[in-house]
Design an enzyme around this catalytic site. Structure first.
Site: not given
Length: 471
Positions: A113, A143, A216
């Site tokens: 993402h 992911d 992230s």
């Protein structure tokens, strides 16, 4: 009386001194050497994407794509607002995340993402130099994304064994929260094997390490300086960090990375069943000593499970002798197998234990899992979802008099509220959905700028989701 007070005072003083001595001798970890050792291999990742400006006023940054609503909420609240743009002109969107170098020749791991939809990916090293990265491959289901930059003798992390992690163990994260490069946070492993909404194939590591937007894709280290996970998501109800962070186990990430490097895609095992949790009442009805296993609620026609003899109502207790404690363990274990592998399943059927051996199939692409008797009905573009009617076997398995199954999610409100292929919708805007045609008619007539409810059944669990349509 005064003598008694003196004794009590001396006793309390002794306890205080003892507590101070114990605190002074406490073996708390010193992260300084660890940070100096591993920081050079941690990178900042920024992306550029030419994308239309959303009229709603929230920047559509790739970092949010595919996130479940509860996780997305925190990130959206921290994004810069952009003005309305009725003309739909193009702008340059930017995303910020973290990553880490896994080999000296320039392979980098991060979250999917972080780089999804990017036209350009820039990796900034610890010495502030910048390198353009090539996307080798990405896997939305876990992911994970694998990048490649040109370079030699680059600093690389040491890879650890996430299976060996223990709950309560100290861990450390390095990343770029809100763009603050190489920020270090620490905590402990809170739990292992967590399942999250829309994430069936990742047994997440839960920690209390502070993770924020920009973290992230960054690494999670153990005290040996080994990467044991990729920081991926947080859970929040307030919009702020609440002590619940989730990382992709390194064992899973490297399996995905190796396949992306070799084939550019990931192949996973698949049984072709829909499952649900076994609660106390179900366990009692199936003659189990305690709630455990995965209850087969549906078997896909001509799928691996159907060909191997698995039936609706079977309770799967183990996969290759590994126990299924909760139903979410089943896709975790099956997903690690390769298509064509033979798998042993211990099941309970009509009160008797059986062992079934069958060949694992290949996990279909999104939207292909749901078998239906009728044709697909594409709703209006306002919802962005394709649904199909349930066949009689599905109705019996799910004990539903009506409902439609989600076949494909194209985007729009359906994606924003976290719908995914395989979900069953029974009500929309407080009206029962008895056919795909009814769903489309109701979807077309939905009111704008008002909360609308939808009842969704996923793996045997029903819940109401609310959303709001823009004008």
């Amino acid at each position: 009386m005064s003598s008694l007070k003196r004794c009590v005072s001396m006793l309390l003083g002794g306890y205080l001194l003892l507590g101070q001595a114990l605190l002074a001798n406490a073996q708390l970890p010193d992260f300084t050497e660890l940070v100096e050792q591993v920081s050079p291999a941690v990178v900042n990742i920024s992306t550029r994407q030419n994308a239309p400006v959303r009229a709603a006023g929230i920047a559509q940054i790739p970092d949010l794509e595919g996130m479940p609503p509860l996780f997305r909420e925190f990130f959206e609240r921290n994004l810069p607002q952009v003005p309305r743009n009725p003309g739909g002109r193009q702008r340059e969107a930017q995303s910020l995340g973290s990553g880490f170098i896994i080999s000296s020749d320039g392979y980098v791991l991060t979250n999917n993402h972080v780089v999804a939809g990017a036209d350009e990916i820039i990796v900034r090293l610890s010495d502030r130099s910048e390198l353009e990265a090539k996307l080798i491959g990405a896997d939305p289901r876990t992911d994970v994304a694998l990048l490649k930059v040109k370079g030699k003798n680059l600093p690389a992390v040491k890879l650890g064994n996430s299976e060996a992690l223990k709950v309560g163990e100290w861990v450390l994260a390095i990343g770029s929260p809100f763009g603050f490069d190489h920020s270090v946070t620490a905590g402990i492993v809170s739990a292992k094997g967590r399942s999250l909404p829309n994430e069936n194939y990742v047994p997440f590591i839960q920690t209390d390490v502070a993770i924020n937007p920009g973290n992230s894709g960054g690494p999670l280290f153990n005290l040996k300086g080994e990467v044991v996970g990729i920081n991926s998501q947080i859970f929040t109800r307030s919009g702020g960090f609440m002590g619940l962070s989730f990382a992709i186990p390194m064992d899973v990430a490297m399996s995905v990375s190796n396949q992306l490097k070799a084939d550019g895609k990931v192949n996973r095992g698949w049984l072709g069943v829909m499952i649900q949790e076994v609660n106390k009442d179900l366990a009692e009805s199936f003659g189990l000593d305690k709630p455990a296993g995965a209850l087969v609620a549906q078997v896909v026609d001509n799928g691996p499970a159907a060909k191997g003899g698995l039936q609706v109502g079977d309770v799967i207790l183990s996969v290759n002798d590994k126990a299924i404690v909760v139903s979410a363990d089943l896709p975790h274990l099956i997903g690690t197998l390769k298509p064509g592998d033979s798998v042993r399943l211990d099941v309970v059927r009509e009160g008797e234990r059986k062992r079934i051996t069958l060949a694992v199939g290949a996990l279909p692409e999104e939207g292909e899992e749901v078998a239906a008797a009728g044709g697909a009905e594409r709703s209006s573009n306002r919802m962005g979802v394709t649904v199909v009617e349930l066949n009689e076997e599905q109705r019996r398995a799910l004990d539903l008099p009506f409902g439609v199954a989600v076949k494909e999610v194209q985007g729009g409100p359906a994606a924003l509220i976290g719908l995914r292929p395989g979900d069953v919708i029974t009500h929309l805007n407080n009206r029962a959905i008895d056919s795909a045609k009814t769903f489309t008619q109701i979807a077309q007539a939905l009111p704008t700028n008002r909360s609308v409810s939808m009842r969704v059944l996923r793996q045997g669990r029903a819940s109401f989701i609310t959303f709001r349509l823009a004008e």
